[in-house]
Design an enzyme around this catalytic site. Structure first.
Site, PDB file in Angstrom:
ATOM      1  N   TYR A  11      -6.684  -8.800  85.952  1.00 37.53           N
ATOM      2  CA  TYR A  11      -5.416  -6.983  86.224  1.00 37.53           C
ATOM      3  C   TYR A  11      -4.541  -7.360  85.434  1.00 37.53           C
ATOM      4  O   TYR A  11      -3.488  -7.526  85.946  1.00 37.53           O
ATOM      5  CB  TYR A  11      -5.518  -7.442  87.822  1.00 37.53           C
ATOM      6  N   PRO A  26     -13.305   3.850  95.296  1.00 36.89           N
ATOM      7  CA  PRO A  26     -14.125   4.321  97.043  1.00 36.89           C
ATOM      8  C   PRO A  26     -13.789   5.709  96.863  1.00 36.89           C
ATOM      9  O   PRO A  26     -14.197   6.930  97.417  1.00 36.89           O
ATOM     10  CB  PRO A  26     -13.983   4.447  97.577  1.00 36.89           C
ATOM     11  N   LEU A  27     -12.870   6.519  95.459  1.00 33.31           N
ATOM     12  CA  LEU A  27     -12.612   7.810  96.147  1.00 33.31           C
ATOM     13  C   LEU A  27     -12.889   8.603  94.242  1.00 33.31           C
ATOM     14  O   LEU A  27     -12.069   9.836  94.017  1.00 33.31           O
ATOM     15  CB  LEU A  27     -10.640   7.879  96.136  1.00 33.31           C
ATOM     16  N   GLY A  28     -13.659   8.682  93.732  1.00 37.64           N
ATOM     17  CA  GLY A  28     -14.476   8.810  93.204  1.00 37.64           C
ATOM     18  C   GLY A  28     -15.404   9.920  93.550  1.00 37.64           C
ATOM     19  O   GLY A  28     -16.405  10.012  94.147  1.00 37.64           O
TER      20      GLY A  28
END
Length: 282
Positions: free
Chosen positions: A51, A200-202
């Site tokens: 990252y 998770p918000l796709g």
């Protein structure tokens, strides 16, 4: 609160990747975002040695989080790389994973990593060999728990045979828009493994993987429930994920304090049967 192995963590975690990749905030805002997460009760933060933005800053995100290791369980990952041109590479060779873990230990400033995860299977390396490196790290006491990311059900079962109780988590992409890891989610529930949905918000808002111009998509049932509940659709989405299995621990990304505060509040949002009847299952 939910469990990763025997460790109790907040039901909502935080994905720290947006704090270090392209479009990242300045250091002050990044640190303020992490502090906001901790103050909101989040005790699980996800990172990785890959990252970072530029090729010469491996572990940027780990170094950013090093000062918070006493306040949260910091899970990191090894096995991927970023050449600096926006692309991602995969390296699951055992010798690389062992060296990568040593680097993560130094950057995080800890003697033992709480949760070390294999970032992605390497098609050029036998799966059992890559997982065997995690077994070595467990046996040497350099990591307390092992996890997998971007894996199939068959790979989970093979890893379970090698790692036994040392395997505690699986991190796959799962969201309203991407639900093809439903078999892995169900398997984790059966085995008692934590399932950590990344991105998770796709389908509700764009991921940091999609670029810096994150924004809401067209109206969805999540938006409808959100209007009725008087909360954000993102909060509804995370609360929905928590209803899918007691082993699910979403790790939404954040680059602003207000975003992670809203995400953390999903743990306290109750969805009614009528709400859930309009939302997808697994």
């Amino acid at each position: 609160m939910r469990l990763i192995g025997q460790a109790e963590v907040s039901a909502i975690g935080m994905g720290a990747m947006p704090l270090s990749i392209e479009g990242r905030p300045d250091r002050a805002r990044a640190l303020a975002t992490v502090r906001a997460a901790l103050d909101a009760g989040i005790t699980l933060i996800d990172t990785a040695d890959s990252y970072h933005w530029h090729a010469d800053e491996i572990g940027h995100n780990e170094r950013l989080l090093a000062g918070f290791s006493r306040e949260a369980l910091i899970g990191t990952k090894g096995g991927r790389g970023r050449p600096g041109d926006g692309s991602w590479t995969v390296n699951g060779r055992p010798d690389h994973l062992l060296r990568a873990c040593e680097g993560s230990l130094r950057r995080l400033g800890v003697e033992v990593i709480d949760l070390y995860q294999l970032h992605k299977p390497d098609p050029d390396v036998p799966w059992a060999d890559s997982v065997g490196a995690l077994r070595t790290l467990l046996d040497e006491g350099k990591i307390r728990m092992a996890g997998l990311s971007n894996v199939t059900a068959a790979q989970i079962l093979t890893a379970r045979e090698i790692l036994g109780e040392g395997l505690v988590s699986v991190q796959n992409r799962f969201s309203p828009a991407v639900r093809d890891s439903a078999p892995e989610l169900r398997l984790c529930a059966e085995l008692g493994l934590a399932f950590l949905p990344w991105s998770p918000l796709g389908g509700i808002s764009r991921s940091s993987l999609d670029g810096p111009s994150a924004g809401e998509t067209a109206d969805t049932p999540f938006h409808e429930v959100a209007r009725e509940q008087g909360v954000s659709p993102q909060r509804v989405c995370l609360a929905w994920l928590l209803t899918l299995s007691p082993t699910v621990i979403p790790i939404p990304g954040a680059s602003r304090p207000e975003t992670i505060r809203d995400s953390a509040a999903a743990a306290d949002l109750t969805l009614t049967e009528h709400d859930l009847s309009r939302l997808p299952g697994v």
